[in-house]
Design a protein around this motif. Structure first.
Motif, PDB file in Angstrom:
ATOM      1  N   ALA A   1       5.210  14.565  -0.615  1.00 27.13           N
ATOM      2  CA  ALA A   1       5.920  13.717  -0.987  1.00 27.13           C
ATOM      3  C   ALA A   1       7.148  13.328  -0.196  1.00 27.13           C
ATOM      4  O   ALA A   1       8.122  14.639   0.645  1.00 27.13           O
ATOM      5  CB  ALA A   1       5.739  14.543  -2.445  1.00 27.13           C
ATOM      6  N   CYS A   2       7.532  12.608  -0.431  1.00 31.85           N
ATOM      7  CA  CYS A   2       9.159  12.049   0.088  1.00 31.85           C
ATOM      8  C   CYS A   2       9.758  11.723  -1.563  1.00 31.85           C
ATOM      9  O   CYS A   2       9.979  11.088  -2.104  1.00 31.85           O
ATOM     10  CB  CYS A   2       8.692  11.122   0.313  1.00 31.85           C
ATOM     11  N   ALA A   3      11.171  11.654  -1.265  1.00 28.89           N
ATOM     12  CA  ALA A   3      12.183  11.205  -2.685  1.00 28.89           C
ATOM     13  C   ALA A   3      12.416   9.560  -1.950  1.00 28.89           C
ATOM     14  O   ALA A   3      12.778   8.663  -2.946  1.00 28.89           O
ATOM     15  CB  ALA A   3      12.947  11.587  -2.943  1.00 28.89           C
ATOM     16  N   VAL A   4      12.251   8.865  -1.027  1.00 26.94           N
ATOM     17  CA  VAL A   4      12.158   7.590  -0.931  1.00 26.94           C
ATOM     18  C   VAL A   4      11.295   7.051   0.082  1.00 26.94           C
ATOM     19  O   VAL A   4      10.632   8.253   0.827  1.00 26.94           O
ATOM     20  CB  VAL A   4      13.832   7.680   0.231  1.00 26.94           C
ATOM     21  N   HIS A   5      11.067   6.110   0.380  1.00 28.89           N
ATOM     22  CA  HIS A   5       9.856   5.783   0.581  1.00 28.89           C
ATOM     23  C   HIS A   5      10.458   4.519   2.062  1.00 28.89           C
ATOM     24  O   HIS A   5      10.631   3.446   1.947  1.00 28.89           O
ATOM     25  CB  HIS A   5       9.032   4.712   0.695  1.00 28.89           C
ATOM     26  N   CYS A   6      10.250   5.339   3.733  1.00 29.38           N
ATOM     27  CA  CYS A   6      11.334   5.032   4.488  1.00 29.38           C
ATOM     28  C   CYS A   6      10.160   3.536   4.797  1.00 29.38           C
ATOM     29  O   CYS A   6       9.383   3.693   5.726  1.00 29.38           O
ATOM     30  CB  CYS A   6      11.814   5.487   5.322  1.00 29.38           C
ATOM     31  N   ARG A   7      10.667   2.114   5.001  1.00 26.43           N
ATOM     32  CA  ARG A   7       9.328   1.356   5.882  1.00 26.43           C
ATOM     33  C   ARG A   7       8.924   1.300   6.850  1.00 26.43           C
ATOM     34  O   ARG A   7       7.488   0.829   7.483  1.00 26.43           O
ATOM     35  CB  ARG A   7       9.664   0.225   5.525  1.00 26.43           C
ATOM     36  N   TYR A   8       9.566   1.975   7.580  1.00 30.58           N
ATOM     37  CA  TYR A   8       9.697   2.535   8.967  1.00 30.58           C
ATOM     38  C   TYR A   8       9.061   3.427   9.410  1.00 30.58           C
ATOM     39  O   TYR A   8       8.130   3.936  10.429  1.00 30.58           O
ATOM     40  CB  TYR A   8      10.546   2.342   9.949  1.00 30.58           C
ATOM     41  N   CYS A   9       7.788   4.481   8.451  1.00 25.38           N
ATOM     42  CA  CYS A   9       8.170   6.203   8.652  1.00 25.38           C
ATOM     43  C   CYS A   9       6.626   5.822   9.663  1.00 25.38           C
ATOM     44  O   CYS A   9       5.629   5.377   8.637  1.00 25.38           O
ATOM     45  CB  CYS A   9       7.713   6.400   7.141  1.00 25.38           C
ATOM     46  N   PHE A  10       7.063   7.062  10.303  1.00 28.55           N
ATOM     47  CA  PHE A  10       6.026   7.505  11.231  1.00 28.55           C
ATOM     48  C   PHE A  10       4.519   7.810  10.907  1.00 28.55           C
ATOM     49  O   PHE A  10       3.708   8.097  11.392  1.00 28.55           O
ATOM     50  CB  PHE A  10       6.273   7.996  12.364  1.00 28.55           C
TER      51      PHE A  10
ATOM     52  N   GLY B   1       7.184  17.551   6.320  1.00 35.06           N
ATOM     53  CA  GLY B   1       6.671  16.370   5.742  1.00 35.06           C
ATOM     54  C   GLY B   1       6.105  14.999   5.770  1.00 35.06           C
ATOM     55  O   GLY B   1       6.170  14.752   7.379  1.00 35.06           O
ATOM     56  N   GLY B   2       6.503  14.310   4.917  1.00 35.38           N
ATOM     57  CA  GLY B   2       7.054  14.123   3.515  1.00 35.38           C
ATOM     58  C   GLY B   2       8.517  14.958   3.908  1.00 35.38           C
ATOM     59  O   GLY B   2       8.909  15.148   4.858  1.00 35.38           O
ATOM     60  N   ASP B   3       8.441  15.249   2.885  1.00 32.33           N
ATOM     61  CA  ASP B   3       9.591  15.903   2.751  1.00 32.33           C
ATOM     62  C   ASP B   3      10.189  17.836   2.317  1.00 32.33           C
ATOM     63  O   ASP B   3       9.358  17.599   1.543  1.00 32.33           O
ATOM     64  CB  ASP B   3      11.322  15.179   2.245  1.00 32.33           C
TER      65      ASP B   3
ATOM     66  N   VAL C   1      19.166  16.378   9.297  1.00 29.87           N
ATOM     67  CA  VAL C   1      19.353  15.575   8.046  1.00 29.87           C
ATOM     68  C   VAL C   1      18.397  14.215   8.477  1.00 29.87           C
ATOM     69  O   VAL C   1      18.338  13.987   9.768  1.00 29.87           O
ATOM     70  CB  VAL C   1      20.417  15.038   6.824  1.00 29.87           C
ATOM     71  N   HIS C   2      18.397  13.093   7.904  1.00 29.01           N
ATOM     72  CA  HIS C   2      17.831  11.833   8.446  1.00 29.01           C
ATOM     73  C   HIS C   2      19.020  10.701   7.895  1.00 29.01           C
ATOM     74  O   HIS C   2      18.905  10.343   6.670  1.00 29.01           O
ATOM     75  CB  HIS C   2      16.656  12.050   8.107  1.00 29.01           C
ATOM     76  N   ALA C   3      19.950  10.374   8.182  1.00 26.31           N
ATOM     77  CA  ALA C   3      20.730   8.840   7.606  1.00 26.31           C
ATOM     78  C   ALA C   3      21.063   7.995   8.951  1.00 26.31           C
ATOM     79  O   ALA C   3      21.106   8.607  10.343  1.00 26.31           O
ATOM     80  CB  ALA C   3      21.998   9.457   7.911  1.00 26.31           C
TER      81      ALA C   3
ATOM     82  N   SER D   1      14.805  17.507   6.695  1.00 24.80           N
ATOM     83  CA  SER D   1      14.718  16.943   5.310  1.00 24.80           C
ATOM     84  C   SER D   1      16.010  15.812   5.232  1.00 24.80           C
ATOM     85  O   SER D   1      17.166  15.671   5.745  1.00 24.80           O
ATOM     86  CB  SER D   1      15.423  17.900   4.109  1.00 24.80           C
ATOM     87  N   ARG D   2      15.238  14.521   4.498  1.00 31.14           N
ATOM     88  CA  ARG D   2      16.211  13.631   4.035  1.00 31.14           C
ATOM     89  C   ARG D   2      16.528  13.388   3.191  1.00 31.14           C
ATOM     90  O   ARG D   2      17.869  12.538   2.145  1.00 31.14           O
ATOM     91  CB  ARG D   2      15.164  11.869   4.424  1.00 31.14           C
ATOM     92  N   LEU D   3      16.307  14.657   1.986  1.00 31.90           N
ATOM     93  CA  LEU D   3      16.673  14.351   0.635  1.00 31.90           C
ATOM     94  C   LEU D   3      18.408  14.903   0.766  1.00 31.90           C
ATOM     95  O   LEU D   3      19.042  14.267  -0.735  1.00 31.90           O
ATOM     96  CB  LEU D   3      16.022  15.946  -0.020  1.00 31.90           C
TER      97      LEU D   3
ATOM     98  N   ALA E   1       0.822  -1.303   0.486  1.00 34.45           N
ATOM     99  CA  ALA E   1      -0.248   0.158  -0.021  1.00 34.45           C
ATOM    100  C   ALA E   1       1.092   1.656  -0.193  1.00 34.45           C
ATOM    101  O   ALA E   1       0.319   2.191  -0.830  1.00 34.45           O
ATOM    102  CB  ALA E   1      -1.252   0.355   1.080  1.00 34.45           C
ATOM    103  N   PHE E   2       1.788   1.153   0.997  1.00 35.98           N
ATOM    104  CA  PHE E   2       2.941   2.084   0.349  1.00 35.98           C
ATOM    105  C   PHE E   2       3.474   1.720  -0.252  1.00 35.98           C
ATOM    106  O   PHE E   2       4.594   0.393   0.018  1.00 35.98           O
ATOM    107  CB  PHE E   2       3.953   2.525   1.871  1.00 35.98           C
ATOM    108  N   PRO E   3       4.050   2.756  -1.684  1.00 38.18           N
ATOM    109  CA  PRO E   3       4.630   2.133  -2.363  1.00 38.18           C
ATOM    110  C   PRO E   3       6.357   2.353  -2.373  1.00 38.18           C
ATOM    111  O   PRO E   3       6.638   2.666  -1.092  1.00 38.18           O
ATOM    112  CB  PRO E   3       4.272   2.948  -3.541  1.00 38.18           C
TER     113      PRO E   3
HETATM  114  S1  SF4 Z   1      11.075   9.223   7.149  1.00 40.15           S
HETATM  115 FE1  SF4 Z   1      11.125  10.948   6.628  1.00 40.15          FE
HETATM  116  S2  SF4 Z   1      12.019  10.669   4.580  1.00 40.15           S
HETATM  117 FE2  SF4 Z   1      11.344   8.642   5.063  1.00 40.15          FE
HETATM  118  S3  SF4 Z   1       9.351   8.637   4.016  1.00 40.15           S
HETATM  119 FE3  SF4 Z   1       8.741   8.640   6.095  1.00 40.15          FE
HETATM  120  S4  SF4 Z   1       8.652  11.729   6.107  1.00 40.15           S
HETATM  121 FE4  SF4 Z   1       9.941  10.896   3.790  1.00 40.15          FE
END
Ligand code: SF4
Ligand code: PLP
Length: 363
Positions: free
Chosen positions: A139-148, A184-186, A244-246, A215-217, A69-71
């Motif tokens: 929107a995000c540039a990546v879809h993190c599977r654990y995203c809250f 966001g999103g981002d 940022v988020h690494a 931002s994770r960008l 569902a979360f692509p």
């Molecule tokens: S953790 Fe951040 S970058 Fe990743 S999908 Fe969620 S909002 Fe987007």
């Protein structure tokens, strides 16, 4: 009342890849060459099969979910930093939809941190004292599977600058808000022309001193940090701060390291937040290397988050006792400033809750 999954729209309608597409077109970059990041975004990988093929992994050997569902969304730059043929790659694990996501686990829910409760005007969250948080872009540039926020109703949020006016007006009428967090999103999925307009509007609010970008960008789509963005950031009277988020040291290489240094060398404070994730960074080796690479790039380790208990992310959870032990080891081996604060976001709280060992506070 906490949101229940039934109250939320179908997650597949929330962060569809089409939002990304629309935003690419609407973002209106003007300086030549500055659209590279939008092209990089268009080229991002959007299916499990392509992801596996590119990494030389047999998808049948992985317990994947074929059409989550979360692509799936993975930019090429992030893919390049994964190890070919490694099914357990810590970067792959963050973006690969696995079948355990579909398991219902008690205690894991759609809105674990109470975002929907904190939503005042559309687009504005007021959950922290002195900081207003704008959901600038779903929107995000990546879809993190654990995203809250993977189930946040982004499609309800404002689209045009006029739609944002009630949120700006709410910030204007609350003099205690001296910082605006663009989230966001981002927020950097928003193009520079629009970003400039948002900053211009915020600058007119006298009590706002700082603008923070969550931002994770810079990590996953490093081409976003281009000269046009730096120009926007340099031209505002607001003090920019980047979070940022690494999560893993292998993220902080090549073009990602360059993008972070560009920000740092422009004089912008850059902090990193990581989420403690099983199979990704739940070891002393991974965390210490992450923190040291950050510091070596001029990025300060800020938070290590205990996982927010969002539905579908239970397989990422690391027990708090393990997290505390890891932090103790980091403290023993690293300079004090390289050790992030281990924290948890508790729904309804006005700030993060520090996670500390019970017997350390004796006074
Ligand atoms: S953790 Fe951040 S970058 Fe990743 S999908 Fe969620 S909002 Fe987007
Ligand atoms: C914690 C948090 C904030 C506020 O950050 P502070 O650094 O504690 O002020 C903003 N956005 C998100 C997503 C957070 O988790």
């Amino acid at each position: 009342m906490p949101a229940t999954p039934q109250m939320l729209p179908d997650p597949s309608s929330l962060i569809p890849t089409s939002v990304t597409e629309i935003d690419v077109e609407a973002s209106g970059a003007t300086i030549a060459g500055s659209k590279t990041w939008q092209h990089d975004l268009k080229r991002a990988i959007r299916s499990v099969s392509v992801l596996c093929e590119r990494l030389g992994i047999d998808p049948n050997e992985l317990k994947c979910s074929a059409s989550p569902a979360f692509p799936v969304l993975v930019p090429e730059s992030f893919l390049k930093r994964m190890k070919h043929g490694d099914r357990d790659d810590p970067l792959l694990r963050q973006v690969l939809p696995v079948s355990s996501e579909e398991e219902i686990v008690a205690g894991f829910q759609a809105d674990p941190v109470g975002d929907l409760h904190a939503r005042t005007e559309n687009g504005l969250l007021q959950k922290y004292n002195s900081r207003g948080l704008l959901i600038l872009n779903g929107a995000c540039a990546v879809h993190c599977r654990y995203c809250f926020r993977r189930e946040y109703p982004y499609s309800d949020e404002p689209k045009s600058l006029e739609d944002w006016e009630p949120a700006f007006a709410a910030i204007e009428s609350d003099r205690s808000l001296d910082e605006v967090i663009l989230s966001g999103g981002d927020p950097l999925m928003t193009g520079d022309a629009r970003l400039q307009q948002v900053l211009n509007r915020l600058e007119r609010i006298k009590h706002v001193e700082r603008v923070r970008f969550h931002s994770r960008l810079p990590i996953v789509l490093p081409s976003r940090v281009n000269s046009s963005l730096l120009k926007v950031l340099k031209s505002t009277r607001l003090q920019p701060v980047f979070v940022v988020h690494a999560n893993h040291p292998s993220e902080l290489v090549d073009d990602c390291a360059d993008s972070l240094q560009k920000l740092v060398r422009s004089g912008i404070p850059v902090l990193n937040q990581a989420v403690l994730l099983k199979g990704v960074n739940d070891s002393f080796a991974a965390l210490s290397e992450l923190c040291l690479r950050c510091v070596n790039l001029g990025v300060m380790p800020y938070y290590l988050h205990q996982l927010d208990r969002v539905s579908g992310a239970a397989h990422f959870e690391v027990p708090v006792e393990v997290g505390l032990q890891l932090i103790r080891q980091l403290r023993e081996h690293l300079p004090g400033y390289a050790v992030p604060k281990y924290v948890q976001e508790i729904a309804g709280e006005r700030s993060k809750t520090p996670l500390v060992e019970k017997d350390t506070c004796q006074f």
